[in-house]
Scaffold this active site. Sequence first.
Site, PDB file in Angstrom:
ATOM      1  N   HIS A 140       5.941   4.592   4.696  1.00 57.13           N
ATOM      2  CA  HIS A 140       6.988   3.688   5.203  1.00 57.13           C
ATOM      3  C   HIS A 140       8.335   4.293   4.794  1.00 57.13           C
ATOM      4  O   HIS A 140       8.415   5.001   3.791  1.00 57.13           O
ATOM      5  CB  HIS A 140       6.767   2.331   4.518  1.00 57.13           C
ATOM      6  CG  HIS A 140       7.638   1.219   4.983  1.00 57.13           C
ATOM      7  ND1 HIS A 140       8.918   1.045   4.531  1.00 57.13           N
ATOM      8  CD2 HIS A 140       7.399   0.184   5.845  1.00 57.13           C
ATOM      9  CE1 HIS A 140       9.435  -0.041   5.087  1.00 57.13           C
ATOM     10  NE2 HIS A 140       8.536  -0.590   5.888  1.00 57.13           N
ATOM     11  N   ASP A 217       2.554   2.818  -3.569  1.00 53.25           N
ATOM     12  CA  ASP A 217       3.199   1.774  -2.777  1.00 53.25           C
ATOM     13  C   ASP A 217       2.089   0.835  -2.308  1.00 53.25           C
ATOM     14  O   ASP A 217       1.335   1.151  -1.380  1.00 53.25           O
ATOM     15  CB  ASP A 217       3.932   2.433  -1.593  1.00 53.25           C
ATOM     16  CG  ASP A 217       4.414   1.413  -0.570  1.00 53.25           C
ATOM     17  OD1 ASP A 217       4.094   0.214  -0.697  1.00 53.25           O
ATOM     18  OD2 ASP A 217       5.117   1.830   0.378  1.00 53.25           O
ATOM     19  N   LYS A 243       4.571 -10.488   1.470  1.00 57.77           N
ATOM     20  CA  LYS A 243       3.389 -10.056   2.231  1.00 57.77           C
ATOM     21  C   LYS A 243       2.116 -10.627   1.605  1.00 57.77           C
ATOM     22  O   LYS A 243       1.043 -10.556   2.172  1.00 57.77           O
ATOM     23  CB  LYS A 243       3.311  -8.529   2.273  1.00 57.77           C
ATOM     24  CG  LYS A 243       4.484  -7.896   3.034  1.00 57.77           C
ATOM     25  CD  LYS A 243       4.363  -6.394   3.045  1.00 57.77           C
ATOM     26  CE  LYS A 243       5.664  -5.700   3.388  1.00 57.77           C
ATOM     27  NZ  LYS A 243       6.043  -5.778   4.796  1.00 57.77           N
TER      28      LYS A 243
HETATM   29  N1  PLP Z   1       5.853  -0.036   1.989  1.00 57.20           N
HETATM   30  C1  PLP Z   1       5.040  -0.429   2.974  1.00 57.20           C
HETATM   31  C2  PLP Z   1       3.748   0.278   3.179  1.00 57.20           C
HETATM   32  C3  PLP Z   1       5.398  -1.499   3.791  1.00 57.20           C
HETATM   33  O1  PLP Z   1       4.593  -1.880   4.773  1.00 57.20           O
HETATM   34  C4  PLP Z   1       6.638  -2.142   3.564  1.00 57.20           C
HETATM   35  C5  PLP Z   1       7.072  -3.237   4.439  1.00 57.20           C
HETATM   36  O2  PLP Z   1       6.632  -3.390   5.541  1.00 57.20           O
HETATM   37  C6  PLP Z   1       7.432  -1.708   2.506  1.00 57.20           C
HETATM   38  C7  PLP Z   1       7.017  -0.652   1.739  1.00 57.20           C
HETATM   39  C8  PLP Z   1       8.739  -2.366   2.188  1.00 57.20           C
HETATM   40  O3  PLP Z   1       8.521  -3.671   1.771  1.00 57.20           O
HETATM   41  P1  PLP Z   1       9.750  -4.660   1.525  1.00 57.20           P
HETATM   42  O4  PLP Z   1      10.544  -4.645   2.805  1.00 57.20           O
HETATM   43  O5  PLP Z   1       9.105  -5.974   1.277  1.00 57.20           O
HETATM   44  O6  PLP Z   1      10.510  -4.143   0.375  1.00 57.20           O
END
Ligand code: PLP
Length: 423
Positions: A140, A217, A243
């Site tokens: 991500h 992550d 989430k």
């Molecule tokens: N990492 C992954 C794999 C994600 O799917 C997401 C959000 O969709 C994030 C990081 C970032 O999460 P946040 O926006 O809650 O900080």
Amino acid sequence: MKAVDETDAAGVWDRPQAGLDVERIREDFPVLKQRVHGKPLVYFDNATTSQKPQVVIDALYTYYSAENASIHRGIHCLSEQATSAYEGARSKIKRFLNASREREIIFVRGTTEAINLVAQSYGRRFIREGDEIIISAMEHHSNIVPWQILCEQVGSRLRVVPINDDGELLIEEYERHLNEKTKLVSVVHVSNVLGTINPVKQVVEIAHRWNIPVLVDGAQAAPHLRVDVQELDCDFYAFSGHKLYGPTGIGVLYGKAELLEAMPPYQGGGDMIRSVTFEKTLYNTLPYKFEAGTPHIAGAIGLGAAVDYVNGIGLDRIFAYEQELLAYATAALSAVKDLRIIGTAQEKATIISFVLDGVHAHEIGTVLDQEGIAIRTGHHCAQPLMERFGVPAMARASLVFYNTKEEVVALARAVHEVRRVFQ
Ligand code: PLP
């Protein structure tokens, strides 16, 4: 509809539904009771953010209506109550991740902030010019950009481990990427696009042979899998509350105490200090050293309630049910002509991304919305991954334990209709 009926005939859903009373569970989620465009809401955008059970909403209500006060500062009753609820939430998260100590649990805004914290604190202290940071091709943006910023600041280099066409990490390639210049590995546990469950225990084990710390992550893993940071032996683990059926604006960074101790504060301000003079400031102990300012107290309490809720159902049962749902949804969508599922790893969570020949993902999302079906479309904050698979955008249905077979049938039926109309 033929495709779905065929799936039924194939017996994909013949097994009992992992002992979950989904209809009963759905009662816990007020949002799910509504209709959208006159149709019952089918919420398949859970990887973006999941819905909240009433117990989480109640926990926020109780805090604001009966306990609202700042923490760690007051000697009055409300402040003590709020402090104990906030610290109680930390203990729940500690048990949820099977961390060994409360002080290894840092409350942050979410996965994004957790990774930025490690990049700016650990990275700026320990990573130097010419050093290398390893990530994978399925990250991500939150696990790409913070490292790029760090690389620009200190002159280090980002290296990317490739994946195969099923969306699986190439472990041998990964091993080849490690060398004496590697100073950190940061990989996703479950891909938000492909659904791939990465073998993070093995990733950690290989990195540790070189004494390289690993950040995982866990944004998409925490809602689906039992996470045991001691068993994984990872050095950092990040996830987001929203989430995991909890509030937005709260998340967690787990870090091994000895690493967190060695890291400088990420932000300065109230609560992260032991004493301040204009000449010198002494920092607070863990975890407060990394929690500057008034934190999201209600959020932490709400996240604690979410963890209790998930534990009440049981992550093993959740995983078993979701795997059944995944098999059913994969079969149902695969039966749509000209539809290609992207992400066909052996080990997958309930995230199904797909493209339909001749139809843009946004068109799929718009038509589905008219049917009351919420999916995500676009690049999913993973533009390099879109490039890897040669598509500008994908449609994504992400399912959780409150979703049902009937909802999957509605999705497959609507996607059949999209194909018929647009082609
Ligand atoms: N990492 C992954 C794999 C994600 O799917 C997401 C959000 O969709 C994030 C990081 C970032 O999460 P946040 O926006 O809650 O900080």
